[in-house]
Design an enzyme around this catalytic site. Structure first.
Site, PDB file in Angstrom:
ATOM      1  N   LYS A 115       0.823  -1.211   0.000  1.00 50.16           N
ATOM      2  CA  LYS A 115       0.000   0.000   0.000  1.00 50.16           C
ATOM      3  C   LYS A 115       0.855   1.257   0.000  1.00 50.16           C
ATOM      4  O   LYS A 115       0.475   2.265  -0.596  1.00 50.16           O
ATOM      5  CB  LYS A 115      -0.969  -0.002   1.192  1.00 50.16           C
ATOM      6  CG  LYS A 115      -2.113  -0.978   1.012  1.00 50.16           C
ATOM      7  CD  LYS A 115      -3.261  -0.677   1.953  1.00 50.16           C
ATOM      8  CE  LYS A 115      -4.397  -1.672   1.741  1.00 50.16           C
ATOM      9  NZ  LYS A 115      -5.440  -1.549   2.772  1.00 50.16           N
ATOM     10  N   LYS A 197      -6.654 -13.590  -8.552  1.00 43.44           N
ATOM     11  CA  LYS A 197      -7.921 -13.618  -7.823  1.00 43.44           C
ATOM     12  C   LYS A 197      -8.872 -12.555  -8.381  1.00 43.44           C
ATOM     13  O   LYS A 197      -8.425 -11.483  -8.778  1.00 43.44           O
ATOM     14  CB  LYS A 197      -7.605 -13.307  -6.355  1.00 43.44           C
ATOM     15  CG  LYS A 197      -8.648 -13.745  -5.371  1.00 43.44           C
ATOM     16  CD  LYS A 197      -8.113 -13.545  -3.957  1.00 43.44           C
ATOM     17  CE  LYS A 197      -9.141 -12.804  -3.134  1.00 43.44           C
ATOM     18  NZ  LYS A 197      -8.745 -12.589  -1.754  1.00 43.44           N
ATOM     19  N   LYS A 200     -12.016  -6.613  -6.302  1.00 37.61           N
ATOM     20  CA  LYS A 200     -12.860  -5.442  -6.489  1.00 37.61           C
ATOM     21  C   LYS A 200     -12.059  -4.251  -6.992  1.00 37.61           C
ATOM     22  O   LYS A 200     -12.623  -3.264  -7.421  1.00 37.61           O
ATOM     23  CB  LYS A 200     -13.655  -5.109  -5.216  1.00 37.61           C
ATOM     24  CG  LYS A 200     -12.883  -5.023  -3.936  1.00 37.61           C
ATOM     25  CD  LYS A 200     -13.845  -4.797  -2.751  1.00 37.61           C
ATOM     26  CE  LYS A 200     -13.078  -4.819  -1.436  1.00 37.61           C
ATOM     27  NZ  LYS A 200     -13.907  -4.602  -0.271  1.00 37.61           N
TER      28      LYS A 200
END
Ligand code: TRP
Length: 334
Positions: A115, A197, A200
Site C-alpha cells: 500500500k 484472484k 474489487k
C-alpha cells in the site's frame, strides 16, 4: 464465549464494489455460521481512511455494504452487523495495543509495503499501524475464530503475537484467535486472467462480476471470459479459465465438477459460458431484489444499526475496561 458459543469476528471495507468472488468465497458461507458461533461482522470504516476517501461516498458505501450483508442472508438479529466507527472501543484499544507492538514487526507487513508503494504521496501513520487496529477489532470481542483470506493471514498472525505478549505480562486477558477453517468457499479467479484472484480493485471491469451487475452485463462478461483452445469442458489444472468457470457454476448450482463435465460433454464453450452466466444471474437477481427493498426501508436499517451498535458496544466495553484496569488506568468514579 458468549452464551456458550464461540465468538467469530470478521470485517470488510466499504471501498470498491463487492464482487462475485467476495460473495461465493466469503459472504455466502457466513450465513449458516450463526448457529454455531456468536458472529460479529463489522463494516471497518476506521480502516478505510488510511487512504483518502470522499466523505459522502464513504458514508454511502458503508451503508450499502451493511445492507448487502443482510441481503446476502445474514440475519441481523443473529449476527452483529455494525459500523466500526460506532464503537469507540476499537480506537481506544488500538492505542493501547500500539504500545505493545514493535516498529520492526509492522515494518515486515507485506500489505503495508504494497500500500505504501501504491500511495507514495500519503504514507500515513494509520497505514503503518493498520494491523494493530485490526488486532483491536478481533481482541475486543475475544474472538476465537476469524475467517480471512490468505492476504490477511499475516495480520492475524501479528494479532496472535500481540495477544500472547499482552497475556504474558498481565495474565489471561485476551482470547488468542485462530484463522477460521470451516467449509472453504470457492476461490474465484479473474475472468480475464485465471491466475489472478477476482478483485474489487481490478482495473479491467471485464475481469470481475460485481454483485450489482445487471443480467446483460453478467452474460456479456462471461461471453468474454478467457478460456483456451482445448474446446472441452474439463476440470483440470491445464485449463485454469475453464476450471474457474466450472467452480463458479458449481457454487451457484450446487452441482459437482463431475456432473458439470457430463452435462456439457461434447458441447462448445459458447453454450457453457452462457449457462454459467445464467446460473450467476439466478443467484444475483434475488440478492439484488432484497438489497433494493432493504435500502428503501430506512427505518428498518436504522433500527438494525442502532441495535447492533449497542450490542457491539456492550461486549467491547467489557473487554476495554478489563484492559484499562490491567495497564494501570484509574478506575472510573460512578
Ligand atoms: N483488513 C481486512 C481486509 O482488508 C478487513 C478487516 C479489518 C478485518 N479488521 C478485521 C478482517 C478483523 C478480519 C478481522 O480484508
Amino acid at each position: 464465549m458468549i452464551d456458550g458459543k464461540k465468538v467469530l469476528f470478521s470485517g470488510m471495507q466499504a471501498t470498491g464494489n463487492l464482487t462475485l468472488g467476495n460473495y461465493l468465497g466469503a459472504l455466502k458461507n457466513w450465513v449458516n455460521l450463526s448457529d454455531e458461533y456468536e458472529c460479529f461482522y463489522s463494516v471497518v470504516d476506521l480502516h478505510s481512511i488510511t487512504v483518502r476517501q470522499d466523505p459522502s461516498e464513504l458514508r454511502q458505501r458503508a451503508r450499502k455494504l451493511l445492507a448487502l450483508y443482510i441481503a446476502a442472508g445474514l440475519d441481523p438479529k443473529k449476527n452483529c452487523i455494525y459500523y466500526q466507527s460506532h464503537v469507540s472501543g476499537h480506537a481506544e484499544l488500538a492505542w493501547i495495543l500500539n504500545c505493545f507492538t514493535y516498529m520492526g514487526e509492522l515494518n515486515r507487513m507485506t500489505q503495508f509495503k504494497d500500500k505504501a508503494a501504491k500511495h507514495a504521496d500519503n504514507i500515513n501513520a494509520g497505514l503503518f499501524t493498520y494491523p494493530v487496529l485490526m488486532a483491536a477489532d478481533i481482541l475486543l470481542y475475544q474472538a476465537d475464530v476469524v475467517p480471512v483470506g490468505k492476504d490477511q493471514l499475516q495480520h492475524l498472525e501479528i494479532t496472535r503475537d500481540i495477544a500472547q505478549r499482552f497475556n504474558a505480562i498481565y495474565g489471561e486477558v485476551f482470547t488468542v484467535p485462530e484463522p477460521f477453517v470451516g467449509k472453504a468457499g470457492a476461490k474465484i479467479m479473474s475472468l480475464q486472467d485465471p491466475a489472478k484472484k477476482m478483485s474489487k480493485s481490478d482495473e479491467n471491469a471485464n475481469a470481475s462480476i460485481y454483485l450489482m451487475d445487471d443480467p446483460d452485463t453478467v452474460i456479456r462478461k462471461f461471453k468474454r471470459a478467457v478460456t483456451d483452445s482445448e474446446a472441452q469442458v474439463k476440470y483440470c489444472e491445464e485449463q485454469p479459465g475453464i476450471r474457474n468457470l466450472i467452480d463458479i457454476y458449481c457454487s451457484c448450482t450446487d452441482k459437482t465438477p463431475e456432473e458439470t463435465e457430463k452435462e456439457f460433454d461434447g458441447k462448445g464453450y459458447g453454450e457453457f459460458k452462457l449457462a454459467v452466466g445464467e446460473a450467476v444471474v439466478s443467484v444475483l437477481k434475488p440478492l439484488q431484489e432484497r438489497f433494493e427493498d432493504l435500502v428503501k426501508d430506512k427505518a428498518y436499517i436504522d433500527g438494525i444499526i442502532k441495535e447492533n451498535a449497542d450490542k457491539a458496544n456492550y461486549y467491547a466495553t467489557k473487554t476495554l475496561r478489563k484492559v484499562q484496569k490491567k495497564v494501570g488506568f484509574p478506575e472510573r468514579v460512578r
